[in-house]
Design a protein around this motif. Structure first.
Motif, mmCIF file in Angstrom:
data_model
loop_
_atom_site.group_PDB
_atom_site.id
_atom_site.type_symbol
_atom_site.label_atom_id
_atom_site.label_comp_id
_atom_site.label_asym_id
_atom_site.label_seq_id
_atom_site.Cartn_x
_atom_site.Cartn_y
_atom_site.Cartn_z
ATOM 1 N N ALA A 1 0.837 -1.205 0.000
ATOM 2 C CA ALA A 1 0.000 0.000 0.000
ATOM 3 C C ALA A 1 0.868 1.250 0.000
ATOM 4 C CB ALA A 1 -0.918 0.016 1.222
ATOM 5 N N LEU A 2 0.391 2.262 -0.678
ATOM 6 C CA LEU A 2 1.020 3.577 -0.698
ATOM 7 C C LEU A 2 0.001 4.573 -0.162
ATOM 8 C CD1 LEU A 2 3.314 5.508 -1.479
ATOM 9 C CD2 LEU A 2 2.265 5.672 -3.737
ATOM 10 N N TRP A 3 0.375 5.267 0.885
ATOM 11 C CA TRP A 3 -0.475 6.280 1.516
ATOM 12 C C TRP A 3 0.112 7.642 1.184
ATOM 13 C CZ3 TRP A 3 -4.595 4.742 4.726
ATOM 14 C CH2 TRP A 3 -4.655 3.369 4.958
ATOM 15 N N LYS A 4 -0.710 8.553 0.707
ATOM 16 C CA LYS A 4 -0.232 9.879 0.336
ATOM 17 C C LYS A 4 -1.292 10.911 0.694
ATOM 18 C CE LYS A 4 1.846 12.460 -3.436
ATOM 19 N NZ LYS A 4 3.072 12.829 -2.795
ATOM 20 N N THR A 5 -0.996 11.759 1.647
ATOM 21 C CA THR A 5 -1.839 12.881 2.058
ATOM 22 C C THR A 5 -3.314 12.500 2.142
ATOM 23 O OG1 THR A 5 -0.267 14.261 0.866
ATOM 24 C CG2 THR A 5 -2.196 15.335 1.726
ATOM 25 N N GLY A 6 -3.614 11.530 2.987
ATOM 26 C CA GLY A 6 -5.003 11.177 3.247
ATOM 27 C C GLY A 6 -5.635 10.204 2.273
ATOM 28 N N ALA A 7 -4.954 9.826 1.213
ATOM 29 C CA ALA A 7 -5.487 8.864 0.252
ATOM 30 C C ALA A 7 -4.551 7.658 0.223
ATOM 31 C CB ALA A 7 -5.567 9.488 -1.133
ATOM 32 N N HIS A 8 -5.073 6.539 -0.229
ATOM 33 C CA HIS A 8 -4.187 5.386 -0.356
ATOM 34 C C HIS A 8 -4.626 4.481 -1.498
ATOM 35 C CE1 HIS A 8 -7.144 2.824 1.692
ATOM 36 N NE2 HIS A 8 -6.409 1.800 1.332
ATOM 37 N N CYS A 9 -3.668 3.707 -1.941
ATOM 38 C CA CYS A 9 -3.889 2.719 -2.984
ATOM 39 C C CYS A 9 -3.220 1.440 -2.491
ATOM 40 C CB CYS A 9 -3.246 3.191 -4.286
ATOM 41 S SG CYS A 9 -3.359 1.992 -5.610
ATOM 42 N N SER A 10 -3.911 0.327 -2.590
ATOM 43 C CA SER A 10 -3.307 -0.924 -2.138
ATOM 44 C C SER A 10 -3.642 -2.041 -3.108
ATOM 45 C CB SER A 10 -3.787 -1.269 -0.728
ATOM 46 O OG SER A 10 -5.189 -1.395 -0.699
ATOM 47 N N SER A 11 -2.776 -3.039 -3.107
ATOM 48 C CA SER A 11 -2.949 -4.165 -4.016
ATOM 49 C C SER A 11 -2.324 -5.402 -3.388
ATOM 50 C CB SER A 11 -2.265 -3.856 -5.345
ATOM 51 O OG SER A 11 -2.381 -4.957 -6.219
ATOM 52 N N PRO A 12 -2.961 -6.547 -3.573
ATOM 53 C CA PRO A 12 -2.319 -7.782 -3.118
ATOM 54 C C PRO A 12 -1.156 -8.108 -4.055
ATOM 55 C CG PRO A 12 -4.322 -8.302 -4.300
ATOM 56 C CD PRO A 12 -4.254 -6.807 -4.205
ATOM 57 N N ILE A 13 -0.099 -8.682 -3.492
ATOM 58 C CA ILE A 13 1.023 -9.120 -4.324
ATOM 59 C C ILE A 13 1.346 -10.571 -3.986
ATOM 60 C CG2 ILE A 13 1.960 -6.805 -4.652
ATOM 61 C CD1 ILE A 13 4.147 -7.476 -2.675
ATOM 62 N N THR A 14 1.795 -11.286 -4.984
ATOM 63 C CA THR A 14 2.145 -12.692 -4.802
ATOM 64 C C THR A 14 3.566 -12.810 -4.247
ATOM 65 O OG1 THR A 14 3.101 -12.912 -7.011
ATOM 66 C CG2 THR A 14 0.722 -13.319 -6.791
ATOM 67 N N ARG A 15 3.899 -13.998 -3.821
ATOM 68 C CA ARG A 15 5.262 -14.269 -3.349
ATOM 69 C C ARG A 15 6.263 -14.002 -4.464
ATOM 70 N NH1 ARG A 15 8.951 -16.600 -0.459
ATOM 71 N NH2 ARG A 15 10.008 -18.561 -0.743
ATOM 72 N N GLU A 16 5.926 -14.388 -5.678
ATOM 73 C CA GLU A 16 6.821 -14.176 -6.813
ATOM 74 C C GLU A 16 7.032 -12.685 -7.079
ATOM 75 O OE1 GLU A 16 4.166 -16.319 -6.886
ATOM 76 O OE2 GLU A 16 5.371 -18.144 -6.718
ATOM 77 N N GLN A 17 5.985 -11.880 -6.941
ATOM 78 C CA GLN A 17 6.112 -10.435 -7.127
ATOM 79 C C GLN A 17 6.959 -9.818 -6.020
ATOM 80 O OE1 GLN A 17 1.873 -9.858 -7.330
ATOM 81 N NE2 GLN A 17 1.974 -9.293 -9.504
ATOM 82 N N ALA A 18 6.790 -10.301 -4.788
ATOM 83 C CA ALA A 18 7.604 -9.803 -3.671
ATOM 84 C C ALA A 18 9.081 -10.123 -3.909
ATOM 85 C CB ALA A 18 7.123 -10.403 -2.349
ATOM 86 N N ILE A 19 9.359 -11.302 -4.418
ATOM 87 C CA ILE A 19 10.736 -11.693 -4.733
ATOM 88 C C ILE A 19 11.291 -10.806 -5.834
ATOM 89 C CG2 ILE A 19 12.155 -13.534 -5.733
ATOM 90 C CD1 ILE A 19 10.326 -15.513 -4.154
#
Length: 64
Positions: A27-45
């Motif tokens: 998740a990215l939080w910026k001045t009161g708003a946020h955007c989040s997304s699930p990520i897989t183990r492969e994406q984290a790697i």
């Protein structure tokens, strides 16, 4: 939620990784708003590998 990591970026901005029942979320939080997304183990790697590559170059950048 079992695990949470947050990086404070300043000016009400934050980057978080958190473990939920549905998996890992980025998740990215910026001045009161946020955007989040699930990520897989492969994406984290892939994120880790790209950061390792960038950090190994030893270039220091100032925050903009």
């Amino acid at each position: 939620m079992e695990w949470n990591a947050a990086i404070e970026l300043g000016n009400y901005e934050r980057l978080t990784l958190s473990d939920h029942e549905t998996g890992l979320w980025l998740a990215l939080w910026k001045t009161g708003a946020h955007c989040s997304s699930p990520i897989t183990r492969e994406q984290a790697i892939a994120i880790r590998e790209n950061l390792d590559e960038w950090l190994s170059k030893g270039v220091e950048h100032a925050a903009i």
